[in-house]
Design a protein around this motif. Sequence first.
Motif, short mmCIF file in Angstrom:
data_model
loop_
_atom_site.label_atom_id
_atom_site.label_comp_id
_atom_site.label_asym_id
_atom_site.label_seq_id
_atom_site.Cartn_x
_atom_site.Cartn_y
_atom_site.Cartn_z
N PHE A 1 -60.62 -2.19 22.60
CA PHE A 1 -60.10 -3.77 22.49
C PHE A 1 -61.08 -4.42 22.42
O PHE A 1 -61.28 -5.34 21.22
CB PHE A 1 -58.65 -3.44 23.11
CG PHE A 1 -58.19 -5.27 22.99
CD1 PHE A 1 -57.39 -5.79 21.53
CD2 PHE A 1 -58.45 -6.47 23.31
CE1 PHE A 1 -56.95 -6.50 21.04
CE2 PHE A 1 -58.21 -6.71 23.08
CZ PHE A 1 -57.45 -6.88 22.00
N GLU A 2 -61.91 -5.15 23.38
CA GLU A 2 -62.23 -6.10 23.92
C GLU A 2 -63.82 -5.73 23.44
O GLU A 2 -64.29 -6.73 22.19
CB GLU A 2 -62.98 -6.35 25.32
CG GLU A 2 -62.28 -6.37 26.31
CD GLU A 2 -60.96 -5.12 26.43
OE1 GLU A 2 -60.31 -5.60 27.51
OE2 GLU A 2 -61.51 -4.18 26.32
N MET A 3 -64.66 -4.73 22.12
CA MET A 3 -65.64 -4.66 21.44
C MET A 3 -65.20 -4.66 21.25
O MET A 3 -66.05 -5.37 19.76
CB MET A 3 -65.74 -2.80 22.27
CG MET A 3 -66.80 -2.96 23.62
SD MET A 3 -67.87 -1.51 23.45
CE MET A 3 -68.94 -1.20 24.71
N ARG A 4 -64.19 -4.44 20.26
CA ARG A 4 -63.27 -4.33 18.56
C ARG A 4 -63.30 -6.28 18.39
O ARG A 4 -63.58 -6.93 17.18
CB ARG A 4 -62.17 -3.85 18.57
CG ARG A 4 -62.68 -2.43 17.90
CD ARG A 4 -61.24 -1.70 17.58
NE ARG A 4 -59.99 -1.63 18.30
CZ ARG A 4 -59.67 -0.95 18.96
NH1 ARG A 4 -60.84 0.27 19.48
NH2 ARG A 4 -58.88 -0.50 20.34
N ALA A 5 -63.54 -7.00 19.48
CA ALA A 5 -62.69 -7.92 18.95
C ALA A 5 -64.15 -9.07 18.93
O ALA A 5 -64.45 -9.95 18.24
CB ALA A 5 -62.16 -8.80 20.51
N ALA A 6 -64.87 -8.27 19.60
CA ALA A 6 -66.58 -8.92 19.62
C ALA A 6 -66.96 -8.72 18.52
O ALA A 6 -67.54 -9.17 17.77
CB ALA A 6 -67.42 -8.19 20.68
N LYS A 7 -66.69 -7.31 17.70
CA LYS A 7 -66.59 -7.54 16.75
C LYS A 7 -66.63 -7.98 15.60
O LYS A 7 -66.96 -8.41 13.68
CB LYS A 7 -66.64 -5.78 16.13
CG LYS A 7 -66.11 -5.53 14.50
CD LYS A 7 -68.30 -4.96 13.67
CE LYS A 7 -68.89 -4.63 12.88
NZ LYS A 7 -69.69 -5.01 12.02
N GLY A 8 -65.49 -9.08 16.04
CA GLY A 8 -64.58 -9.59 14.93
C GLY A 8 -63.79 -9.00 13.35
O GLY A 8 -63.74 -7.86 13.64
N SER A 9 -63.32 -10.13 13.49
CA SER A 9 -62.48 -9.73 12.10
C SER A 9 -62.85 -10.43 10.64
O SER A 9 -62.95 -11.23 10.75
CB SER A 9 -60.98 -9.84 12.55
OG SER A 9 -60.70 -11.05 12.45
N ALA B 1 -70.06 0.69 22.15
CA ALA B 1 -70.02 -0.19 20.55
C ALA B 1 -71.08 0.64 19.83
O ALA B 1 -70.50 -0.22 18.72
CB ALA B 1 -71.27 -0.60 21.59
N LEU B 2 -71.79 1.34 19.91
CA LEU B 2 -72.00 1.68 18.47
C LEU B 2 -71.43 2.21 17.56
O LEU B 2 -72.14 1.81 16.51
CB LEU B 2 -73.90 2.89 18.36
CG LEU B 2 -74.91 2.49 19.34
CD1 LEU B 2 -75.70 3.86 20.03
CD2 LEU B 2 -75.97 1.17 18.93
N ARG B 3 -70.46 3.11 18.10
CA ARG B 3 -70.19 3.65 17.26
C ARG B 3 -69.25 2.82 16.84
O ARG B 3 -68.45 2.47 15.23
CB ARG B 3 -68.94 4.39 17.73
CG ARG B 3 -69.25 6.06 18.24
CD ARG B 3 -68.27 6.34 18.74
NE ARG B 3 -68.80 7.82 19.23
CZ ARG B 3 -68.71 8.24 20.87
NH1 ARG B 3 -68.21 7.18 21.66
NH2 ARG B 3 -69.31 9.44 21.59
N ILE B 4 -68.81 1.36 16.44
CA ILE B 4 -68.11 0.15 15.94
C ILE B 4 -68.80 -0.22 15.80
O ILE B 4 -68.49 -1.92 14.81
CB ILE B 4 -66.88 -0.48 16.62
CG1 ILE B 4 -67.23 -1.20 18.21
CG2 ILE B 4 -65.76 0.53 17.69
CD1 ILE B 4 -66.60 -2.03 19.26
N SER B 5 -70.30 -0.95 15.73
CA SER B 5 -71.46 -1.15 15.32
C SER B 5 -71.67 -2.43 15.16
O SER B 5 -71.62 -3.61 14.50
CB SER B 5 -71.08 -1.01 13.74
OG SER B 5 -71.30 0.40 13.29
N VAL B 6 -70.84 -3.08 16.36
CA VAL B 6 -70.65 -4.55 16.86
C VAL B 6 -72.80 -4.20 17.66
O VAL B 6 -72.62 -3.67 17.70
CB VAL B 6 -69.97 -4.59 18.03
CG1 VAL B 6 -70.01 -3.70 19.25
CG2 VAL B 6 -70.06 -6.38 18.63
#
Length: 202
Positions: free
Chosen positions: A90-98, A118-123
């Motif tokens: 959740f926290e990593m996706r939040a850093a990824k942004g929207s 982190a690499l899996r969500i490309s942040v």
Amino acid sequence: MVTQIDPAPKKLCFVTVGATASFDALIEATLSPKFLDALQNSGYTDLLLQHGAGGGSILQEFYDSGGSIIQKKYGITVKGFDFNKQGLGFEMRAAKGSNHEAEGVVISHAGSGSILDALRISVPLIVVPNPSLLDNHQIELAEELSAQGYVVHGRLDDLPVALRQSEELGEKQKSWPPSINEHDPSGRGLAGVMDDEMGFVD
């Protein structure tokens, strides 16, 4: 008629030390005025620390020594927590942004589990090896991933530089997993480095 100005989009820097070994030096570095100034200059609005058991006292000391004033000075909201047993997705996706949030960055210790998440969500990812660990494969892992263009290899004494590099990484970051035909500049092989480190997944 009053013109409404939309607030700046939220931009999060998420810092994780993992669940196994403490990394208080990373928490101290990310709470330093030098790093907070770098966050402000890059348009960040939030700093979230997964600080582990030991890092909580460092964050509390930050609050007690004028944290609210410091946060207002830099325009950055600083929060933290020990660890989330459900994972840090959740926290990593939040850093990824929207669509309504700017893309930020994850700053991680060099544990392979956190890196892979982190690499899996490309942040954009800054990997900071913990120099206090013995038999430290973390430096080799950070160097290999950085050489291949997946992460920024960060250092405790110069995180503002790594933050600027992460902005550039976000524009050209490679997707994960790597192609089997991808050039390996080190000759070592990413799989080999990961194999060495995978015993320490967290």
